[in-house]
Enzyme design. Structure first.
Site, PDB file in Angstrom:
ATOM      1  N   HIS A 195      63.342  20.139  56.116  1.00 19.02           N
ATOM      2  CA  HIS A 195      64.592  19.942  55.379  1.00 19.02           C
ATOM      3  C   HIS A 195      65.727  19.748  56.370  1.00 19.02           C
ATOM      4  O   HIS A 195      65.997  20.618  57.182  1.00 19.02           O
ATOM      5  CB  HIS A 195      64.939  21.181  54.543  1.00 19.02           C
ATOM      6  CG  HIS A 195      64.185  21.290  53.275  1.00 19.02           C
ATOM      7  ND1 HIS A 195      64.738  21.030  52.052  1.00 19.02           N
ATOM      8  CD2 HIS A 195      62.897  21.618  53.042  1.00 19.02           C
ATOM      9  CE1 HIS A 195      63.833  21.203  51.116  1.00 19.02           C
ATOM     10  NE2 HIS A 195      62.703  21.567  51.694  1.00 19.02           N
ATOM     11  N   MET A 207      58.977  25.908  44.058  1.00 14.57           N
ATOM     12  CA  MET A 207      59.913  27.003  44.332  1.00 14.57           C
ATOM     13  C   MET A 207      61.364  26.535  44.282  1.00 14.57           C
ATOM     14  O   MET A 207      62.237  27.122  44.917  1.00 14.57           O
ATOM     15  CB  MET A 207      59.599  27.604  45.710  1.00 14.57           C
ATOM     16  CG  MET A 207      58.160  28.055  45.874  1.00 14.57           C
ATOM     17  SD  MET A 207      57.805  28.529  47.568  1.00 14.57           S
ATOM     18  CE  MET A 207      56.017  28.714  47.516  1.00 14.57           C
ATOM     19  N   SER A 208      61.615  25.461  43.540  1.00 12.33           N
ATOM     20  CA  SER A 208      62.983  24.907  43.542  1.00 12.33           C
ATOM     21  C   SER A 208      63.317  24.261  42.208  1.00 12.33           C
ATOM     22  O   SER A 208      62.727  24.590  41.182  1.00 12.33           O
ATOM     23  CB  SER A 208      63.092  23.863  44.660  1.00 12.33           C
ATOM     24  OG  SER A 208      62.304  22.737  44.362  1.00 12.33           O
ATOM     25  N   SER A 237      61.283  18.793  50.174  1.00 14.05           N
ATOM     26  CA  SER A 237      60.477  18.896  51.402  1.00 14.05           C
ATOM     27  C   SER A 237      59.839  17.570  51.786  1.00 14.05           C
ATOM     28  O   SER A 237      59.050  17.015  51.018  1.00 14.05           O
ATOM     29  CB  SER A 237      59.331  19.899  51.201  1.00 14.05           C
ATOM     30  OG  SER A 237      59.819  21.194  51.114  1.00 14.05           O
ATOM     31  N   ASN A 296      49.791  19.335  47.120  1.00 14.44           N
ATOM     32  CA  ASN A 296      48.533  20.077  47.303  1.00 14.44           C
ATOM     33  C   ASN A 296      48.031  20.504  45.932  1.00 14.44           C
ATOM     34  O   ASN A 296      48.781  20.496  44.962  1.00 14.44           O
ATOM     35  CB  ASN A 296      48.778  21.326  48.173  1.00 14.44           C
ATOM     36  CG  ASN A 296      49.842  22.227  47.568  1.00 14.44           C
ATOM     37  OD1 ASN A 296      51.032  21.969  47.736  1.00 14.44           O
ATOM     38  ND2 ASN A 296      49.435  23.250  46.845  1.00 14.44           N
ATOM     39  N   HIS A 326      52.303  25.221  54.545  1.00 15.39           N
ATOM     40  CA  HIS A 326      53.453  24.322  54.441  1.00 15.39           C
ATOM     41  C   HIS A 326      53.200  23.001  55.172  1.00 15.39           C
ATOM     42  O   HIS A 326      53.706  21.950  54.777  1.00 15.39           O
ATOM     43  CB  HIS A 326      54.709  25.018  54.988  1.00 15.39           C
ATOM     44  CG  HIS A 326      55.974  24.257  54.758  1.00 15.39           C
ATOM     45  ND1 HIS A 326      56.412  23.917  53.494  1.00 15.39           N
ATOM     46  CD2 HIS A 326      56.895  23.739  55.626  1.00 15.39           C
ATOM     47  CE1 HIS A 326      57.549  23.233  53.598  1.00 15.39           C
ATOM     48  NE2 HIS A 326      57.859  23.114  54.877  1.00 15.39           N
ATOM     49  N   TYR A 347      64.237  31.586  47.704  1.00 14.88           N
ATOM     50  CA  TYR A 347      63.426  32.421  48.608  1.00 14.88           C
ATOM     51  C   TYR A 347      64.029  32.541  50.010  1.00 14.88           C
ATOM     52  O   TYR A 347      63.621  33.388  50.799  1.00 14.88           O
ATOM     53  CB  TYR A 347      61.973  31.911  48.696  1.00 14.88           C
ATOM     54  CG  TYR A 347      61.800  30.546  49.318  1.00 14.88           C
ATOM     55  CD1 TYR A 347      61.978  30.326  50.679  1.00 14.88           C
ATOM     56  CD2 TYR A 347      61.444  29.452  48.534  1.00 14.88           C
ATOM     57  CE1 TYR A 347      61.829  29.078  51.246  1.00 14.88           C
ATOM     58  CE2 TYR A 347      61.290  28.191  49.084  1.00 14.88           C
ATOM     59  CZ  TYR A 347      61.484  28.015  50.445  1.00 14.88           C
ATOM     60  OH  TYR A 347      61.341  26.775  50.993  1.00 14.88           O
ATOM     61  N   GLU A 348      64.982  31.670  50.312  1.00 12.08           N
ATOM     62  CA  GLU A 348      65.627  31.773  51.632  1.00 12.08           C
ATOM     63  C   GLU A 348      66.595  32.957  51.678  1.00 12.08           C
ATOM     64  O   GLU A 348      67.150  33.285  52.718  1.00 12.08           O
ATOM     65  CB  GLU A 348      66.390  30.480  51.963  1.00 12.08           C
ATOM     66  CG  GLU A 348      65.473  29.303  52.231  1.00 12.08           C
ATOM     67  CD  GLU A 348      66.248  28.014  52.458  1.00 12.08           C
ATOM     68  OE1 GLU A 348      66.674  27.784  53.599  1.00 12.08           O
ATOM     69  OE2 GLU A 348      66.435  27.242  51.501  1.00 12.08           O
ATOM     70  N   ALA A 394      58.485  18.940  46.260  1.00 10.45           N
ATOM     71  CA  ALA A 394      57.055  18.983  46.511  1.00 10.45           C
ATOM     72  C   ALA A 394      56.520  20.116  45.642  1.00 10.45           C
ATOM     73  O   ALA A 394      57.176  21.154  45.511  1.00 10.45           O
ATOM     74  CB  ALA A 394      56.789  19.269  47.978  1.00 10.45           C
ATOM     75  N   HIS A 397      66.951  27.134  48.818  1.00 11.15           N
ATOM     76  CA  HIS A 397      65.979  27.786  47.935  1.00 11.15           C
ATOM     77  C   HIS A 397      66.349  29.249  47.752  1.00 11.15           C
ATOM     78  O   HIS A 397      66.880  29.892  48.655  1.00 11.15           O
ATOM     79  CB  HIS A 397      64.575  27.717  48.544  1.00 11.15           C
ATOM     80  CG  HIS A 397      64.109  26.329  48.858  1.00 11.15           C
ATOM     81  ND1 HIS A 397      64.440  25.695  50.029  1.00 11.15           N
ATOM     82  CD2 HIS A 397      63.358  25.464  48.150  1.00 11.15           C
ATOM     83  CE1 HIS A 397      63.900  24.483  50.033  1.00 11.15           C
ATOM     84  NE2 HIS A 397      63.246  24.320  48.900  1.00 11.15           N
TER      85      HIS A 397
HETATM   86  N1  HPA Z   1      53.069  26.417  45.066  1.00  9.48           N
HETATM   87  C1  HPA Z   1      54.408  26.605  45.032  1.00  9.48           C
HETATM   88  N2  HPA Z   1      55.252  25.773  45.601  1.00  9.48           N
HETATM   89  C2  HPA Z   1      54.774  24.695  46.210  1.00  9.48           C
HETATM   90  C3  HPA Z   1      53.392  24.428  46.276  1.00  9.48           C
HETATM   91  C4  HPA Z   1      52.489  25.342  45.661  1.00  9.48           C
HETATM   92  O1  HPA Z   1      51.263  25.179  45.666  1.00  9.48           O
HETATM   93  N3  HPA Z   1      53.248  23.264  46.957  1.00  9.48           N
HETATM   94  C5  HPA Z   1      54.499  22.840  47.289  1.00  9.48           C
HETATM   95  N4  HPA Z   1      55.423  23.701  46.837  1.00  9.48           N
END
Ligand code: HPA
Length: 272
Positions: free
Chosen positions: A61, A211-212, A30, A235, A247, A85-86, A113, A83
């Site tokens: 992306h 998540m990847s 990302s 973050n 996001h 989750y997609e 990220a 991903h």
């Molecule tokens: N959690 C999960 N996936 C993420 C996060 C998060 O805080 N930040 C960026 N991808």
């Protein structure tokens, strides 16, 4: 069509368009895709033109396979990844890694990220992934083993390559880029974690959550490809601070650090 044939077909299709065999693969997460625009002798192949390729649906992306050179090393970069989750299967998520393996890459640099769980981490930190925890609830190697790629029960005692870790640590030092180190835990997403989940992840030994990455690393290791992983802490994970997560914040932070991120990746590639 079975997976073996799909991989061979797509690889042949790509190699017809671009004949140079890459040595190093790059997966750009990302907001981190820009580095692919800076390769020399660039050849861009949109995912949508390759048969069997899924399409990236996430904002931030792009969807390109980018070939090129950096310090005279031939590279193939995924500008945008898939991903779980997609809604893609683990096999679809890792399809491009299979193709990279078929093309003969020796090393893979995976980036993402991630949310910072370790309380010493700040947004904008870069983290060398020392190890990983798979909490996605599945594994890309489930199903018939692709014997041409690797064994049924691949060893993961060294998911990330020791030599490459040394190289990135040295490259960071030489360029005054601070580099955290830690364990990356992969969850399925797409919802961010609850505060209780972040506490749990910390207890499990995770320093960052995302998540990847984990499926790609598993498939690369299945083929004996050397892997290096870097997280951009975009973050602070949920519940540590009071604010909500979104996001946009992830993209904003990755944008802020992309200069040092790019420098670090390039220097690492130079020294590989
Ligand atoms: N959690 C999960 N996936 C993420 C996060 C998060 O805080 N930040 C960026 N991808």
């Amino acid at each position: 069509m079975n997976l073996d044939f799909k991989i061979i077909d797509a690889t042949n299709e790509i190699m017809r368009l671009h004949k140079i065999k890459p040595k190093i693969g790059l997966v750009l997460g990302s907001g981190l895709g820009e580095i692919a625009d800076e390769l020399e002798e660039r050849v861009v192949i949109p995912y949508k033109t390759i048969s069997g390729f899924p399409l990236s649906t996430v904002e931030g992306h792009k969807g390109n396979l980018v070939f090129g050179k950096l310090y005279n090393k031939s590279i193939v970069a995924m500008q945008g990844r898939f991903h779980y989750y997609e809604g893609y299967s683990m096999k679809e998520v890792t399809f491009p890694i299979r193709i990279m393996a078929k093309m003969g890459i020796e090393s893979l640099l995976v980036t993402n990220a991630a949310g910072g769980i370790n309380k010493d981490f700040n947004p904008g930190d870069l983290m060398l992934i020392e190890d990983m925890i798979n909490l996605q609830g599945s594994n890309p190697l489930i199903g018939i083993n692709l014997e041409d790629f690797g064994v049924r029960f691949p060893d993961l005692s060294h998911p990330f390559n020791k030599e490459m870790k040394k190289i990135i640590i040295e490259s960071a030092k030489e360029n005054n880029i601070s580099l955290q180190r830690g364990v990356y835990a992969a969850v399925s997403g797409p919802s961010f974690e609850t505060p209780a989940e972040v506490k749990m992840l910390r207890k499990l030994g995770a320093d960052a959550v995302g998540m990847s990455t984990v499926p790609e690393v598993i498939v690369a290791r299945h083929s004996g490809i050397k892997v290096l992983g870097i997280s951009c802490i975009s973050n602070i994970a949920a519940g540590i601070l009071d604010g909500p997560l979104n996001h946009e914040e992830v993209i904003e932070t990755t944008n802020k650090v992309k200069k040092s991120f790019k420098k670090l990746i390039k220097e690492t590639i130079r020294n590989i």
